[in-house]
Design a protein around this motif. Structure first.
Motif, short mmCIF file in Angstrom:
data_model
loop_
_atom_site.label_atom_id
_atom_site.label_comp_id
_atom_site.label_asym_id
_atom_site.label_seq_id
_atom_site.Cartn_x
_atom_site.Cartn_y
_atom_site.Cartn_z
N GLY A 163 7.26 22.09 10.85
CA GLY A 163 8.41 21.38 10.31
C GLY A 163 7.98 20.53 9.11
O GLY A 163 6.79 20.36 8.84
N GLY A 164 8.94 20.00 8.38
CA GLY A 164 8.64 19.17 7.22
C GLY A 164 9.38 17.85 7.28
O GLY A 164 10.46 17.76 7.87
N LYS A 165 8.78 16.83 6.70
CA LYS A 165 9.45 15.53 6.59
C LYS A 165 8.97 14.85 5.33
O LYS A 165 7.95 15.24 4.74
N ALA A 166 9.68 13.83 4.92
CA ALA A 166 9.32 13.13 3.68
C ALA A 166 9.63 11.65 3.81
O ALA A 166 10.51 11.25 4.57
N THR A 167 8.87 10.88 3.06
CA THR A 167 9.14 9.44 2.97
C THR A 167 9.31 9.09 1.50
O THR A 167 8.61 9.64 0.64
N THR A 168 10.25 8.20 1.22
CA THR A 168 10.48 7.76 -0.15
C THR A 168 10.17 6.27 -0.25
O THR A 168 10.74 5.46 0.48
N PHE A 176 5.59 14.16 0.82
CA PHE A 176 5.98 15.21 1.75
C PHE A 176 4.86 15.50 2.75
O PHE A 176 3.68 15.49 2.40
N TYR A 177 5.28 15.78 3.99
CA TYR A 177 4.34 16.06 5.07
C TYR A 177 4.82 17.27 5.85
O TYR A 177 6.01 17.60 5.87
N GLU A 189 1.38 17.23 1.99
CA GLU A 189 1.60 18.43 1.18
C GLU A 189 0.48 18.62 0.16
O GLU A 189 0.17 19.75 -0.24
N LYS A 190 -0.17 17.53 -0.20
CA LYS A 190 -1.25 17.57 -1.20
C LYS A 190 -2.38 18.51 -0.77
O LYS A 190 -3.05 19.12 -1.61
N VAL A 191 -2.59 18.66 0.54
CA VAL A 191 -3.63 19.58 1.05
C VAL A 191 -3.38 20.99 0.53
O VAL A 191 -4.30 21.69 0.10
N ILE A 192 -2.11 21.42 0.57
CA ILE A 192 -1.76 22.77 0.10
C ILE A 192 -1.77 22.81 -1.43
O ILE A 192 -2.25 23.76 -2.03
#
Length: 479
Positions: A163-168, A176-177, A189-192
């Protein structure tokens, strides 16, 4: 009667147990839904239609209503159909099979729920989010955050789609995570992104060439072959004749006849337009050599006309997140992850067969290049490498390139045991355009018993000038 009743109950119980075991093994007693097919009596993913399901969930997740999705699919004639309905989209979105689960006896008072019985197409989180989405006004609701790799990542422990989630933050930046609830894994997301950045510029460059030159050939060869279009037009014309005869024989009233006639004539008109597009593609006479030639020119432009090249070329950082996500959706099938200690790393990126297969064919036949590492002097660099082409085709490409640039040619000896080139060319202020074998060593030496191979090298010198008056010529035309 008592004995018979007991036997009936035992048989019923054995049937239920057997059915449950079959379902848990992937034997789903239903017609395969869109995105799946039956193989050896098991329900498995049908990769030819899987992406349509992913797109439906993605569109709905991002605020499209059932009706808007069906209208879009009708407009695009997805799967060649123009009768997509909002109820069809709703049924797909509510089907638990797409997250890997199955409900037996769904319309009965006591349905049975089976978890993880087939390979999922979308994550459980995405499926749940789409069910929650019903409570919102889908016609006006639109997500503002775009996930680049949603539905592409699988948990390195349990292999479920993440799943995906995000914090602003207060400064407006979004982070993004991706995560797996069951395995308690979460990473940025930076890992990818860091992994993608190693080759993303090549993918963007390739996408530009594909859209401009490769796509028309693929469309002509794979999507809508001319013969198939002509066959469909013939069938529609036969149908039109049958309608006319039925009207003459009194089967239709004039109003019904005109309505049926209009439907068929519209279909014929659309098929004719597609046929004309295909004919146009053939008239343009794009050939596999044009792709290789275009990539050679782009490389030279990057060296000789750097400022102009940068101004005309859209790079990854110039793409919006939506465009980046679309590019990834277009080329990437999935991304395999691995755990090193507690760290998540990218193990492998699997690209789509629909692109990889024809691309591999072109590479095998010498019409598209790849980048290979090479030691140049004392520096580890890279060169563009392509497979064997007949001498006359190589000569044609060189002559066409020389309409724009002074492209030079030399030969080199490659020592197989040392894996090393020996060649002489003016190294100062020069750049190698491409290296290629002068014989088909895959056929000549399949067991690598030969000691040396002969290679051809195309290169340019810094002092060489552009041959055309208009610089645009090198960017938008092929000689």
């Amino acid at each position: 009667m008592s004995v018979s009743q007991n036997e009936i109950e035992r048989t019923s119980e054995r049937t239920k147990v057997g059915l449950a075991g079959a379902i848990k093994s992937g034997h789903i007693p239903h017609v395969a839904p869109l995105g799946y097919k039956h193989e050896d009596k098991k329900l498995v993913i049908d990769y030819s239609t899987k992406d349509i399901v992913v797109r439906i969930f993605d569109l709905y997740y991002n605020g499209y209503s059932y009706q808007k999705i069906s209208n879009l699919f009708n407009e695009e004639k997805v799967l060649g159909k123009d009768n997509w309905r909002d109820s069809t989209i709703q049924t797909i979105l509510e089907n638990e099979i797409y997250k890997g689960d199955f409900v037996h006896g769904k319309r009965t008072k006591h349905p049975t729920y089976y978890e993880d019985v087939v390979e999922p197409i979308i994550s459980k989180e995405m499926w749940s989010d789409c069910q929650v989405q019903k409570k919102k006004n889908s016609r006006s609701y639109q997500r503002t955050l775009t996930y680049l790799y949603l539905q592409k990542l699988k948990c390195p422990k349990c292999n479920r789609i993440l799943g995906g989630k995000a914090t602003t933050k207060k400064n407006g930046n979004s982070y993004f995570y991706y995560y797996c609830n069951d395995c308690k894994i979460e990473f940025k997301e930076k890992v990818i992104n860091d992994y993608f950045n190693q080759f993303i510029s090549e993918l963007v460059e390739y996408n530009s060439v594909v859209n401009q030159f490769f796509l028309p050939m693929i469309k002509q060869k794979f999507d809508e072959p001319k013969e198939q279009l002509e066959k469909e037009i013939k069938e529609q014309n036969n149908k039109l004749e049958r309608i006319k005869k039925a009207y003459i024989n009194g089967v239709f009233e004039l109003k019904e006849y005109n309505e049926e006639k209009k439907i068929v004539e519209t279909a014929i008109s659309e098929l004719q337009n597609k046929l004309e597009t295909t004919d146009c593609t053939e008239e343009l006479k794009f050939t596999p050599k044009d792709i290789l030639l275009k990539r050679d020119i782009d490389f030279i432009n990057k060296v000789k006309l750097e400022k102009e090249y940068q101004a005309r070329t859209k790079t990854w950082k110039d793409y919006t997140r939506q465009e980046q996500a679309e590019l990834i959706m277009k080329y990437v099938n999935d991304i395999e992850l691995a755990l090193v200690g507690s760290e998540v790393i990218v193990n492998q990126i699997n690209f789509r067969d629909s692109i990889c297969k024809p691309c591999q064919e072109l590479y095998d036949n010498g019409y598209i290049d790849t980048t290979k590492p090479m030691i140049l002097g004392n520096v580890l660099g890279s060169v563009r490498f392509s497979n064997y082409l007949p001498e006359e085709e190589v000569g044609e490409i060189i002559m066409r390139l020389r309409q724009y640039y002074d492209v030079h040619y030399t030969e080199a000896i490659y020592y197989v045991d040392k894996q090393m080139f020996y060649f002489n060319y003016a190294e100062d202020n020069s750049a190698i355009v491409r290296v290629f074998p002068l014989e088909d060593y895959y056929k000549l030496d399949p067991d690598n018993k030969m000691e040396t191979y002969r290679f051809g090298i195309l290169y340019i010198n810094e002092e060489d000038k552009f041959q055309m008056q208009e610089i645009d010529t090198a960017f938008y035309y092929i000689p």
